[in-house]
Write a protein that holds these residues in place. Structure first.
Motif, short mmCIF file in Angstrom:
data_model
loop_
_atom_site.label_atom_id
_atom_site.label_comp_id
_atom_site.label_asym_id
_atom_site.label_seq_id
_atom_site.Cartn_x
_atom_site.Cartn_y
_atom_site.Cartn_z
N PHE A 51 -1.44 -9.53 9.06
CA PHE A 51 -1.20 -8.35 8.21
C PHE A 51 0.29 -8.33 7.83
N ARG A 84 2.19 -8.20 4.29
CA ARG A 84 2.90 -6.97 3.93
C ARG A 84 4.40 -7.22 3.70
N VAL A 139 -8.99 -0.50 5.69
CA VAL A 139 -8.73 -1.94 5.52
C VAL A 139 -8.86 -2.71 6.83
N ASN A 178 3.09 3.80 3.13
CA ASN A 178 2.50 3.84 4.48
C ASN A 178 3.64 3.84 5.51
N HIS A 223 0.82 -1.21 0.00
CA HIS A 223 0.00 0.00 0.00
C HIS A 223 0.85 1.26 0.00
N HIS A 246 -1.88 2.12 12.88
CA HIS A 246 -1.53 1.49 11.59
C HIS A 246 -2.11 0.07 11.62
N ARG A 254 -10.31 -2.00 -0.31
CA ARG A 254 -10.02 -3.30 0.31
C ARG A 254 -11.08 -3.63 1.35
N HIS A 270 -8.27 7.62 7.12
CA HIS A 270 -7.08 7.27 6.37
C HIS A 270 -6.42 8.53 5.87
O1 LIG Z 1 -1.52 3.56 3.55
C1 LIG Z 1 -1.57 3.73 4.78
O2 LIG Z 1 -1.22 4.79 5.35
C2 LIG Z 1 -2.08 2.66 5.65
C3 LIG Z 1 -2.68 1.51 4.91
O3 LIG Z 1 -3.82 1.56 4.50
C4 LIG Z 1 -1.85 0.34 4.67
O4 LIG Z 1 -0.66 0.35 5.02
O5 LIG Z 1 -2.37 -0.64 4.11
#
Ligand SMILES: O=C([O-])CC(=O)C(=O)O
Ligand SMILES: CC(=O)SCCNC(=O)CCNC(=O)[C@H](O)C(C)(C)COP(=O)(O)OP(=O)(O)OC[C@H]1O[C@@H](n2cnc3c(N)ncnc32)[C@H](O)[C@@H]1OP(=O)(O)O
Length: 395
Positions: free
Chosen positions: A342, A346, A320, A196, A193, A228, A276, A267
């Motif tokens: 998560f 990620r 999300v 972030n 994303h 977060h 999402r 957000h």
């Molecule tokens: O983009 C952002 O600041 C937070 C977010 O939705 C992610 O990390 O999925």
């Protein structure tokens, strides 16, 4: 702005809002129209047609893999799932009351003890690090969960794909196909994303040319916070606390009055419902249809409605983290594993940013606007104020 700062024409943007900190070709968000793309491909297409492993390949290597490339990548990941017994032994010493995100951060860093050579200009080193991290992080999350309950960790099963194997390691039961499919889509949705907080953290760490295990450990630590990734666990706590549909409106009104954050909403980039979140809500409904309803869903629906009514004009919508917990809860996953899950997803995005950072690296070293004093007096120890007097002294 005063003195030097004014001369240098520095403007402070709290939270770096709107400040570009890198060039990146990995993902794209249009926060006003609710669009998210990985390498240009809309998130809905990836959720409908891809798998988490294929999506990870796309993010990290920059293109969709052909059949052979995907086969090789899946094969490598499958056979690197086991973790060293020393890591399991280390985990045995962790308190069972410790949070799984803390355990994960420690374990990710510990991988560096075994594999850190910092051969960052060697493509094979990069490939091995990518495979190891994608393969071993889920094993470490599941192993900690088993061990804190006093059980031996469940060994990964080479005949199961990525998501089915993770769910298997949590329960020692093969998941039914719908659960494994839904879980895999969740991983795809969480994989990346843009810049972030945790990804920024990963890139800052990467920019020092440290090893990838330190990069991931630092990102895991950043993801854990409740503003977060940690919000997904907090959402469940909040739904529990609200307790009934009737309590929703007073709860929201109280939050507005006391200026408290409602978890899973708001957000920095999205000013509409996070795309999402819409997909996750549909996934939750699919699971409810097959496995039965969840009483918290009615509370969540009412909460979304009331927040929309009261805060929609401020651009505060479900993010999300709002519906993901309801999906994981239906899959029987404990709520303190939501954020580690998560992180499992990620890792793909963090690794993509690690690679991209290395391609054109310059160490991150921004500036600050100094607000302190100059030439302050060094007061000797016995002359320093004690207790309440301290407030009157400007240190
Ligand atoms: O983009 C952002 O600041 C937070 C977010 O939705 C992610 O990390 O999925
Ligand atoms: C994977 C992810 O990281 S998704 C985000 C997960 N985090 C959460 O769900 C926690 C709740 N949400 C938040 O704290 C914020 O919306 C964040 C951290 C996501 C974004 O923060 P920022 O972009 O810095 O927005 P900021 O916190 O300044 O909010 C702007 C305004 O909206 C309000 N606001 C933002 N989110 C919320 C919320 N969830 N509940 C209540 N008010 C909110 C703020 O109080 C502020 O109001 P004000 O202008 O009257 O002072």
């Amino acid at each position: 702005m005063t003195g030097d700062n004014a001369k240098r024409n520095l403007e402070f943007k709290p939270g770096l809002e709107g400040v570009p900190v890198t060039l990146s070709g990995i993902s794209f968000v249009d926060g006003l129209n609710g669009i998210l793309e990985y390498r240009g491909i809309p998130i809905t297409d990836l959720a409908n047609h891809s798998s988490f492993v294929e999506t990870s390949y796309l993010l990290i290597w920059g293109h969709l893999p052909n059949e052979q490339e995907l086969k090789d990548f899946e094969h490598e990941i499958r056979y690197h799932r086991r973790i060293k017994y020393r890591i399991r032994d280390m985990m045995k010493c962790f308190p069972e009351t410790g949070h799984p995100m803390d355990a994960l951060q420690a374990c990710a860093a510990a991988l560096g003890l075994f594999y850190s050579r910092r051969a960052l200009d060697n493509p094979q080193y990069i490939r091995d690090a990518v495979v190891r991290l994608l393969a071993k992080i889920p094993t470490m999350v599941a192993a900690f969960d088993m061990m804190r309950k006093g059980n031996d960790p469940i060994q990964p099963r080479d005949d199961l794909d990525y998501s089915a194997n993770f769910l298997y390691m949590l329960t020692e039961r093969e998941p039914d196909p719908l659960s494994a499919q839904v879980f895999d889509i969740c991983l795809t949705l969480h994989a990346e994303h843009t810049i972030n907080a945790s990804t920024f953290s990963a890139r800052v760490t990467a920019s020092t040319l440290t090893d990838p295990y330190a990069v991931i450990a630092s990102a895991v630590g950043t993801l854990a916070g409740p503003l977060h990734g940690g919000a997904n666990e907090e959402v469940l706590t909040m739904l529990e606390e609200i307790g009934s549909v009737e309590n929703v409106r007073p709860y929201v009104e109280k939050c507005i009055e006391t200026k408290s954050k409602i978890m899973g909403f708001g957000h920095r980039v999205y000013k509409v419902k996070d795309p999402r979140s819409t997909i996750l809500q549909n996934l939750a409904e699919k699971l409810f249809e097959k496995f039965g309803h969840d009483e918290y869903y009615e509370i969540a629906l009412e909460l979304e409605k009331v927040v929309h009514e009261k805060m929609g004009q401020k651009g505060i919508y479900a993010n999300v983290d709002f519906y993901s917990g309801l999906v994981y809860r239906k899959l029987g996953i404990p709520s303190d594993l939501f954020t580690p899950i998560f992180a499992i997803a990620r890792v793909a995005g963090w690794l993509a940013h690690w690679k991209e950072q290395l391609n054109e690296n310059r160490i991150y070293r921004p500036t600050q606007i100094y607000t302190g004093s100059h030439n302050a007096e060094y007061v000797s120890l016995h002359e320093r104020p004690t207790g309440n007097d301290r407030d009157s002294v400007n240190f």
